[in-house]
Design an enzyme around this catalytic site. Structure first.
Site: not given
Ligand code: 5GP
Ligand code: ZN
Length: 115
Positions: A31, A101
């Site tokens: 992440d 994810h």
């Molecule tokens: P959600 O909030 O959808 O459950 O999690 C999305 C996750 O994706 C977040 O923890 C965020 O930090 C991560 N994330 C967002 N953009 C990127 C990116 O460009 N690369 C990576 N490796 N992680 C990302």
């Protein structure tokens, strides 16, 4: 592949990420804003926007994501100390990237319930 999906682009190698593990069906990468010493996202290669979009035929795929998270936690030495796996779904679940994810978090004591 969805053309405007960040995680499809990471899965296709079009956007760089620190890949931890990958196979034909899934990949796991660090992440970008880690919330724990180990914070990995395990994603299917195929675009699925939210958990609501899973079909019955995707049960094995979801099991595969969970098994990949387990294998990473084991390989990184967190099997005994413990870890957390989370799918967020839509707004109240805190989902911000609309390609499913599985978060894998480890390396510190995590609070419960979540905020
Ligand atoms: P959600 O909030 O959808 O459950 O999690 C999305 C996750 O994706 C977040 O923890 C965020 O930090 C991560 N994330 C967002 N953009 C990127 C990116 O460009 N690369 C990576 N490796 N992680 C990302
Ligand atoms: Zn996608």
């Amino acid at each position: 592949m969805s053309n405007d999906c960040l995680f499809c682009k990471i899965a296709a190698g079009e956007i760089p990420a620190k890949v931890v593990r990958e196979d034909e069906f899934a990949l796991a990468f660090e992440d970008i804003v880690p919330q724990a010493p180990l914070h990995v996202l395990v994603v299917p290669r195929r675009h699925i926007a939210t958990l609501n979009d899973l079909g019955d035929a995707d049960e094995a795929l979801v099991g595969h994501l969970v098994a990949m998270a387990r294998d990473i936690a084991r390989a990184k030495g967190y099997e005994e100390s413990g870890y957390r796996t989370v799918f967020n779904c839509n707004a109240d679940g805190g989902q911000t990237v609309f390609h499913i994810h599985l978060h894998l978090l480890a390396g510190r004591s995590l609070a419960w319930p979540p905020g």
